[in-house]
Write a protein that holds these residues in place. Structure first.
Motif, PDB file in Angstrom:
ATOM      1  N   LYS A  26      32.476  29.362  -1.426  1.00  0.00           N
ATOM      2  CA  LYS A  26      32.729  30.524  -0.585  1.00  0.00           C
ATOM      3  C   LYS A  26      33.410  30.024   0.692  1.00  0.00           C
ATOM      4  O   LYS A  26      32.932  29.071   1.321  1.00  0.00           O
ATOM      5  CB  LYS A  26      31.398  31.202  -0.231  1.00  0.00           C
ATOM      6  CG  LYS A  26      31.538  32.400   0.675  1.00  0.00           C
ATOM      7  CD  LYS A  26      30.152  32.978   0.965  1.00  0.00           C
ATOM      8  CE  LYS A  26      30.203  34.059   1.996  1.00  0.00           C
ATOM      9  NZ  LYS A  26      28.865  34.584   2.309  1.00  0.00           N
ATOM     10  N   ILE A  27      34.547  30.648   1.041  1.00  0.00           N
ATOM     11  CA  ILE A  27      35.293  30.227   2.219  1.00  0.00           C
ATOM     12  C   ILE A  27      35.655  31.431   3.087  1.00  0.00           C
ATOM     13  O   ILE A  27      35.619  32.574   2.622  1.00  0.00           O
ATOM     14  CB  ILE A  27      36.581  29.453   1.845  1.00  0.00           C
ATOM     15  CG1 ILE A  27      37.591  30.363   1.124  1.00  0.00           C
ATOM     16  CG2 ILE A  27      36.264  28.217   1.009  1.00  0.00           C
ATOM     17  CD1 ILE A  27      38.958  29.743   0.922  1.00  0.00           C
ATOM     18  N   GLU A  28      36.014  31.144   4.319  1.00  0.00           N
ATOM     19  CA  GLU A  28      36.578  32.136   5.242  1.00  0.00           C
ATOM     20  C   GLU A  28      37.995  31.659   5.531  1.00  0.00           C
ATOM     21  O   GLU A  28      38.181  30.551   6.050  1.00  0.00           O
ATOM     22  CB  GLU A  28      35.769  32.190   6.539  1.00  0.00           C
ATOM     23  CG  GLU A  28      34.338  32.644   6.360  1.00  0.00           C
ATOM     24  CD  GLU A  28      34.220  34.126   6.046  1.00  0.00           C
ATOM     25  OE1 GLU A  28      35.025  34.915   6.565  1.00  0.00           O
ATOM     26  OE2 GLU A  28      33.315  34.498   5.269  1.00  0.00           O
ATOM     27  N   ALA A  29      38.996  32.485   5.203  1.00  0.00           N
ATOM     28  CA  ALA A  29      40.377  32.040   5.329  1.00  0.00           C
ATOM     29  C   ALA A  29      41.297  33.166   5.776  1.00  0.00           C
ATOM     30  O   ALA A  29      41.055  34.338   5.489  1.00  0.00           O
ATOM     31  CB  ALA A  29      40.861  31.479   3.991  1.00  0.00           C
ATOM     32  N   SER A  30      42.368  32.751   6.448  1.00  0.00           N
ATOM     33  CA  SER A  30      43.421  33.687   6.831  1.00  0.00           C
ATOM     34  C   SER A  30      44.369  33.869   5.645  1.00  0.00           C
ATOM     35  O   SER A  30      44.308  33.123   4.662  1.00  0.00           O
ATOM     36  CB  SER A  30      44.202  33.133   8.025  1.00  0.00           C
ATOM     37  OG  SER A  30      44.907  31.959   7.640  1.00  0.00           O
ATOM     38  N   ASP A  31      45.266  34.834   5.749  1.00  0.00           N
ATOM     39  CA  ASP A  31      46.252  35.050   4.684  1.00  0.00           C
ATOM     40  C   ASP A  31      47.087  33.784   4.461  1.00  0.00           C
ATOM     41  O   ASP A  31      47.364  33.406   3.320  1.00  0.00           O
ATOM     42  CB  ASP A  31      47.177  36.223   5.031  1.00  0.00           C
ATOM     43  CG  ASP A  31      46.453  37.566   4.990  1.00  0.00           C
ATOM     44  OD1 ASP A  31      45.351  37.644   4.403  1.00  0.00           O
ATOM     45  OD2 ASP A  31      46.995  38.527   5.562  1.00  0.00           O
ATOM     46  N   ILE A  82      39.225  23.456   1.153  1.00  0.00           N
ATOM     47  CA  ILE A  82      37.977  24.193   0.903  1.00  0.00           C
ATOM     48  C   ILE A  82      36.874  23.676   1.830  1.00  0.00           C
ATOM     49  O   ILE A  82      36.094  24.457   2.371  1.00  0.00           O
ATOM     50  CB  ILE A  82      37.562  24.112  -0.578  1.00  0.00           C
ATOM     51  CG1 ILE A  82      38.546  24.919  -1.422  1.00  0.00           C
ATOM     52  CG2 ILE A  82      36.137  24.620  -0.780  1.00  0.00           C
ATOM     53  CD1 ILE A  82      38.349  24.771  -2.917  1.00  0.00           C
ATOM     54  N   TYR A  83      36.834  22.369   2.042  1.00  0.00           N
ATOM     55  CA  TYR A  83      35.833  21.797   2.948  1.00  0.00           C
ATOM     56  C   TYR A  83      36.016  22.353   4.358  1.00  0.00           C
ATOM     57  O   TYR A  83      35.053  22.748   5.018  1.00  0.00           O
ATOM     58  CB  TYR A  83      35.926  20.273   2.951  1.00  0.00           C
ATOM     59  CG  TYR A  83      34.850  19.626   3.785  1.00  0.00           C
ATOM     60  CD1 TYR A  83      33.601  19.347   3.245  1.00  0.00           C
ATOM     61  CD2 TYR A  83      35.075  19.309   5.122  1.00  0.00           C
ATOM     62  CE1 TYR A  83      32.596  18.773   4.003  1.00  0.00           C
ATOM     63  CE2 TYR A  83      34.072  18.732   5.899  1.00  0.00           C
ATOM     64  CZ  TYR A  83      32.844  18.465   5.327  1.00  0.00           C
ATOM     65  OH  TYR A  83      31.848  17.905   6.097  1.00  0.00           O
ATOM     66  N   GLU A  84      37.248  22.395   4.829  1.00  0.00           N
ATOM     67  CA  GLU A  84      37.541  22.877   6.179  1.00  0.00           C
ATOM     68  C   GLU A  84      37.210  24.359   6.339  1.00  0.00           C
ATOM     69  O   GLU A  84      36.736  24.783   7.392  1.00  0.00           O
ATOM     70  CB  GLU A  84      39.013  22.638   6.523  1.00  0.00           C
ATOM     71  CG  GLU A  84      39.363  21.174   6.697  1.00  0.00           C
ATOM     72  CD  GLU A  84      40.866  20.921   6.769  1.00  0.00           C
ATOM     73  OE1 GLU A  84      41.647  21.887   6.902  1.00  0.00           O
ATOM     74  OE2 GLU A  84      41.256  19.748   6.698  1.00  0.00           O
ATOM     75  N   LEU A  85      37.455  25.157   5.308  1.00  0.00           N
ATOM     76  CA  LEU A  85      37.285  26.606   5.391  1.00  0.00           C
ATOM     77  C   LEU A  85      35.939  27.094   4.860  1.00  0.00           C
ATOM     78  O   LEU A  85      35.558  28.235   5.087  1.00  0.00           O
ATOM     79  CB  LEU A  85      38.406  27.301   4.599  1.00  0.00           C
ATOM     80  CG  LEU A  85      39.839  26.983   5.021  1.00  0.00           C
ATOM     81  CD1 LEU A  85      40.819  27.625   4.057  1.00  0.00           C
ATOM     82  CD2 LEU A  85      40.100  27.418   6.449  1.00  0.00           C
ATOM     83  N   GLY A  86      35.238  26.222   4.156  1.00  0.00           N
ATOM     84  CA  GLY A  86      34.035  26.631   3.443  1.00  0.00           C
ATOM     85  C   GLY A  86      32.825  26.854   4.319  1.00  0.00           C
ATOM     86  O   GLY A  86      32.753  26.372   5.453  1.00  0.00           O
ATOM     87  N   ASP A  87      31.870  27.583   3.746  1.00  0.00           N
ATOM     88  CA  ASP A  87      30.591  27.755   4.414  1.00  0.00           C
ATOM     89  C   ASP A  87      29.807  26.442   4.303  1.00  0.00           C
ATOM     90  O   ASP A  87      30.279  25.470   3.691  1.00  0.00           O
ATOM     91  CB  ASP A  87      29.815  28.939   3.813  1.00  0.00           C
ATOM     92  CG  ASP A  87      29.455  28.777   2.342  1.00  0.00           C
ATOM     93  OD1 ASP A  87      29.751  27.717   1.734  1.00  0.00           O
ATOM     94  OD2 ASP A  87      28.882  29.720   1.781  1.00  0.00           O
TER      95      ASP A  87
END
Length: 103
Positions: A26-31, A82-87
């Motif tokens: 699960k990640i939080e990402a911009s477009d 994914i590591y940078e953006l992930g929960d």
């Protein structure tokens, strides 16, 4: 603006709905970040086909094949992003599994 996405590594899926198919991270990402991740998955798909074709040429060894090097390098980029953006769970899973090479 960042949105929540669910990533499946095996089939290169990026979804905003957690119940549509199994997911790994699960990640939080911009477009823009999602576009970057999609491009990595596209590269992996392309390299995977090249590797499939190479597999039918028996005299090329895995460790001497630039196609495999490209695949491995792109997978590293996927896991790093994914590591940078992930929960925290995604970060922990990637760390525990040793999916990032240490320079």
């Amino acid at each position: 603006m960042k949105k929540t996405y669910y990533i499946s590594i095996a089939n290169g899926e990026i979804s905003q709905i957690s119940t549509t198919s199994p997911w790994n991270y699960k990640i939080e990402a911009s477009d823009e970040e999602i576009i970057e991740l999609r491009e990595y998955f596209d590269q992996i798909y392309s390299t995977d086909w090249q590797g499939f074709m190479r597999a039918h040429v028996p005299y090329i060894e895995y460790h001497h094949d630039p196609t495999n090097d490209a695949y491995d390098e792109t997978m590293q980029k996927v896991f790093q992003l994914i590591y940078e953006l992930g929960d925290q769970e995604a970060k922990n899973l990637i760390s525990e599994q040793g999916l990032l090479k240490k320079d």
